[in-house]
Motif scaffolding. Structure first.
Motif, PDB file in Angstrom:
ATOM      1  N   MET A 161       0.848  -1.177   0.000  1.00  0.00           N
ATOM      2  CA  MET A 161       0.000   0.000   0.000  1.00  0.00           C
ATOM      3  C   MET A 161       0.892   1.237   0.000  1.00  0.00           C
ATOM      4  SD  MET A 161      -2.606   1.605   2.907  1.00  0.00           S
ATOM      5  CE  MET A 161      -2.675   0.167   3.837  1.00  0.00           C
ATOM      6  N   ALA A 162       0.626   2.149  -0.870  1.00  0.00           N
ATOM      7  CA  ALA A 162       1.366   3.403  -0.936  1.00  0.00           C
ATOM      8  C   ALA A 162       0.475   4.532  -0.433  1.00  0.00           C
ATOM      9  CB  ALA A 162       1.805   3.690  -2.362  1.00  0.00           C
ATOM     10  N   ILE A 163       1.027   5.369   0.427  1.00  0.00           N
ATOM     11  CA  ILE A 163       0.317   6.531   0.972  1.00  0.00           C
ATOM     12  C   ILE A 163       1.198   7.743   0.716  1.00  0.00           C
ATOM     13  CG2 ILE A 163      -0.593   7.611   3.059  1.00  0.00           C
ATOM     14  CD1 ILE A 163      -0.899   4.792   4.243  1.00  0.00           C
ATOM     15  N   SER A 164       0.611   8.822   0.241  1.00  0.00           N
ATOM     16  CA  SER A 164       1.397  10.028   0.011  1.00  0.00           C
ATOM     17  C   SER A 164       0.797  11.195   0.783  1.00  0.00           C
ATOM     18  CB  SER A 164       1.465  10.349  -1.486  1.00  0.00           C
ATOM     19  OG  SER A 164       0.181  10.653  -1.972  1.00  0.00           O
ATOM     20  N   ARG A 165       1.652  12.135   1.115  1.00  0.00           N
ATOM     21  CA  ARG A 165       1.249  13.368   1.787  1.00  0.00           C
ATOM     22  C   ARG A 165       2.083  14.502   1.217  1.00  0.00           C
ATOM     23  NH1 ARG A 165      -2.606  11.026   2.955  1.00  0.00           N
ATOM     24  NH2 ARG A 165      -3.524  10.706   4.977  1.00  0.00           N
ATOM     25  N   ARG A 166       1.511  15.686   1.219  1.00  0.00           N
ATOM     26  CA  ARG A 166       2.205  16.871   0.738  1.00  0.00           C
ATOM     27  C   ARG A 166       3.054  17.452   1.873  1.00  0.00           C
ATOM     28  NH1 ARG A 166       1.155  19.644  -3.720  1.00  0.00           N
ATOM     29  NH2 ARG A 166      -0.841  18.584  -3.915  1.00  0.00           N
ATOM     30  N   VAL A 167       4.221  17.991   1.537  1.00  0.00           N
ATOM     31  CA  VAL A 167       5.090  18.656   2.493  1.00  0.00           C
ATOM     32  C   VAL A 167       4.703  20.131   2.524  1.00  0.00           C
ATOM     33  CG1 VAL A 167       7.480  19.244   3.035  1.00  0.00           C
ATOM     34  CG2 VAL A 167       6.943  17.012   2.053  1.00  0.00           C
ATOM     35  N   SER A 168       4.542  20.670   3.737  1.00  0.00           N
ATOM     36  CA  SER A 168       4.108  22.061   3.891  1.00  0.00           C
ATOM     37  C   SER A 168       5.240  23.030   3.547  1.00  0.00           C
ATOM     38  CB  SER A 168       3.647  22.315   5.329  1.00  0.00           C
ATOM     39  OG  SER A 168       4.770  22.390   6.195  1.00  0.00           O
ATOM     40  N   THR A 169       4.917  24.315   3.533  1.00  0.00           N
ATOM     41  CA  THR A 169       5.932  25.334   3.267  1.00  0.00           C
ATOM     42  C   THR A 169       6.985  25.376   4.373  1.00  0.00           C
ATOM     43  OG1 THR A 169       4.566  27.016   4.318  1.00  0.00           O
ATOM     44  CG2 THR A 169       4.378  26.793   1.931  1.00  0.00           C
ATOM     45  N   LYS A 170       6.655  24.831   5.543  1.00  0.00           N
ATOM     46  CA  LYS A 170       7.623  24.722   6.644  1.00  0.00           C
ATOM     47  C   LYS A 170       8.371  23.388   6.597  1.00  0.00           C
ATOM     48  CE  LYS A 170       5.193  27.678   9.891  1.00  0.00           C
ATOM     49  NZ  LYS A 170       4.679  27.774  11.266  1.00  0.00           N
ATOM     50  N   VAL A 171       8.230  22.666   5.481  1.00  0.00           N
ATOM     51  CA  VAL A 171       8.870  21.369   5.247  1.00  0.00           C
ATOM     52  C   VAL A 171       8.443  20.369   6.329  1.00  0.00           C
ATOM     53  CG1 VAL A 171      11.009  20.219   4.603  1.00  0.00           C
ATOM     54  CG2 VAL A 171      10.827  22.674   4.337  1.00  0.00           C
ATOM     55  N   GLN A 172       7.141  20.369   6.641  1.00  0.00           N
ATOM     56  CA  GLN A 172       6.568  19.452   7.619  1.00  0.00           C
ATOM     57  C   GLN A 172       5.483  18.621   6.955  1.00  0.00           C
ATOM     58  OE1 GLN A 172       5.094  22.348  10.408  1.00  0.00           O
ATOM     59  NE2 GLN A 172       6.925  22.235  11.666  1.00  0.00           N
ATOM     60  N   THR A 173       5.206  17.476   7.552  1.00  0.00           N
ATOM     61  CA  THR A 173       4.116  16.641   7.099  1.00  0.00           C
ATOM     62  C   THR A 173       3.503  15.954   8.308  1.00  0.00           C
ATOM     63  OG1 THR A 173       3.442  14.943   5.509  1.00  0.00           O
ATOM     64  CG2 THR A 173       5.528  14.588   6.634  1.00  0.00           C
ATOM     65  N   VAL A 174       2.332  15.378   8.142  1.00  0.00           N
ATOM     66  CA  VAL A 174       1.639  14.651   9.200  1.00  0.00           C
ATOM     67  C   VAL A 174       1.695  13.170   8.870  1.00  0.00           C
ATOM     68  CG1 VAL A 174      -0.601  14.294  10.297  1.00  0.00           C
ATOM     69  CG2 VAL A 174       0.114  16.598   9.672  1.00  0.00           C
ATOM     70  N   LEU A 175       1.990  12.355   9.868  1.00  0.00           N
ATOM     71  CA  LEU A 175       1.950  10.905   9.639  1.00  0.00           C
ATOM     72  C   LEU A 175       0.496  10.482   9.518  1.00  0.00           C
ATOM     73  CD1 LEU A 175       4.546   9.593  12.242  1.00  0.00           C
ATOM     74  CD2 LEU A 175       4.826   9.806   9.777  1.00  0.00           C
ATOM     75  N   PRO A 176       0.122   9.873   8.418  1.00  0.00           N
ATOM     76  CA  PRO A 176      -1.261   9.444   8.243  1.00  0.00           C
ATOM     77  C   PRO A 176      -1.665   8.425   9.315  1.00  0.00           C
ATOM     78  CG  PRO A 176      -0.069   9.358   6.165  1.00  0.00           C
ATOM     79  CD  PRO A 176       0.938   9.599   7.239  1.00  0.00           C
ATOM     80  N   LEU A 177      -2.938   8.412   9.643  1.00  0.00           N
ATOM     81  CA  LEU A 177      -3.464   7.508  10.661  1.00  0.00           C
ATOM     82  C   LEU A 177      -3.094   6.059  10.367  1.00  0.00           C
ATOM     83  CD1 LEU A 177      -5.169   6.984  13.179  1.00  0.00           C
ATOM     84  CD2 LEU A 177      -7.184   6.919  11.681  1.00  0.00           C
ATOM     85  N   ALA A 178      -3.209   5.643   9.115  1.00  0.00           N
ATOM     86  CA  ALA A 178      -2.884   4.256   8.762  1.00  0.00           C
ATOM     87  C   ALA A 178      -1.430   3.919   9.093  1.00  0.00           C
ATOM     88  CB  ALA A 178      -3.164   4.007   7.282  1.00  0.00           C
ATOM     89  N   VAL A 179      -0.517   4.872   8.888  1.00  0.00           N
ATOM     90  CA  VAL A 179       0.902   4.658   9.202  1.00  0.00           C
ATOM     91  C   VAL A 179       1.093   4.598  10.709  1.00  0.00           C
ATOM     92  CG1 VAL A 179       3.227   5.666   9.046  1.00  0.00           C
ATOM     93  CG2 VAL A 179       1.692   5.733   7.068  1.00  0.00           C
ATOM     94  N   ARG A 180       0.488   5.554  11.434  1.00  0.00           N
ATOM     95  CA  ARG A 180       0.608   5.563  12.901  1.00  0.00           C
ATOM     96  C   ARG A 180       0.085   4.269  13.506  1.00  0.00           C
ATOM     97  NH1 ARG A 180      -1.920  10.707  12.261  1.00  0.00           N
ATOM     98  NH2 ARG A 180      -3.676   9.950  13.483  1.00  0.00           N
TER      99      ARG A 180
END
Length: 73
Positions: free
Chosen positions: A1-20
């Motif tokens: 399963m592949a999950i993607s998230r966008r990196v914010s302008t502060k170079v941060q991202t949130v760990l998706p619930l499925a990953v956590r």
């Protein structure tokens, strides 16, 4: 399963619930990044075994302020 998230302008991202949930990552846990050629492996940092860390059961002393206060011990 592949999950993607966008990196914010502060170079941060949130760990998706499925990953956590899959990695059993909770607030306050530490994560490690193993850097490889062209990619990184993210994994939860394993807690010390009770034999190695006798105070691991004292969760009331597990906050950032406590880590700073007891860093020299």
């Amino acid at each position: 399963m592949a999950i993607s998230r966008r990196v914010s302008t502060k170079v941060q991202t949130v760990l998706p619930l499925a990953v956590r949930e899959h990695l059993r990552i909770r607030p306050g846990d530490e994560i490690e990044y193993d850097l490889q050629e062209g990619y990184a492996i993210l994994r939860p940092k394993r807690r010390a075994a009770l034999a190695d860390e006798p105070f691991a059961l004292f969760t009331e002393w597990a906050g950032p302020a406590d880590e700073e206060d007891y860093a020299d011990l």
